[in-house]
Design a protein around this motif. Sequence first.
Motif, PDB file in Angstrom:
ATOM      1  N   UNK A   1       0.807  -1.225   0.000  1.00 28.33           N
ATOM      2  CA  UNK A   1       0.000   0.000   0.000  1.00 28.33           C
ATOM      3  C   UNK A   1       0.837   1.271   0.000  1.00 28.33           C
ATOM      4  N   UNK A   2       2.152   1.126   0.133  1.00 32.58           N
ATOM      5  CA  UNK A   2       3.037   2.292   0.057  1.00 32.58           C
ATOM      6  C   UNK A   2       3.399   2.640  -1.391  1.00 32.58           C
ATOM      7  N   UNK A   3       3.045   1.781  -2.324  1.00 34.71           N
ATOM      8  CA  UNK A   3       3.349   2.059  -3.730  1.00 34.71           C
ATOM      9  C   UNK A   3       2.608   3.314  -4.188  1.00 34.71           C
ATOM     10  N   UNK A   4       3.353   4.237  -4.769  1.00 37.66           N
ATOM     11  CA  UNK A   4       2.776   5.520  -5.192  1.00 37.66           C
ATOM     12  C   UNK A   4       3.867   6.350  -5.853  1.00 37.66           C
ATOM     13  N   UNK A   5       3.469   7.482  -6.372  1.00 35.52           N
ATOM     14  CA  UNK A   5       4.445   8.508  -6.743  1.00 35.52           C
ATOM     15  C   UNK A   5       4.636   9.386  -5.515  1.00 35.52           C
TER      16      UNK A   5
END
Length: 126
Positions: A89-93
């Motif tokens: 859930x930390x995947x992001x820009x």
Amino acid sequence: QLQLVESGGGLVQPGGSLRLSCAASGFTLANYVIGWFRQVPGKEREGVSCIDQSGSSTHFADSVRDRFTISRDNAKNMVYLQMNNVQPEDAAIYYCAADAWTSVRSMCNFLVVSAWGQGTQVTVSS
């Protein structure tokens, strides 16, 4: 001209670590509150962590507290986000941002920002 450039993003396995860097130029970093934010497609940008001008006051989103740390080196014009025990859930820009007049809480919670970097992608996958 105030400029922020993020680096350090990439692919990390769940449970792994990653350190993001934010390089500041065109202004005196020591005068600015700096924050890290993240955004995934279809969702609003959210505050992850913010740090005041001296580094003595910090704020973290509940979702990253105890896993992420934020630090700054005003002499080197750098701000860092150490990400430990990274989760899918930390995947992001991830973006860094600056403002001279806000508080860490206002910046992180209400995105009170006067300048943004271009972002760096964090991908979490095994």
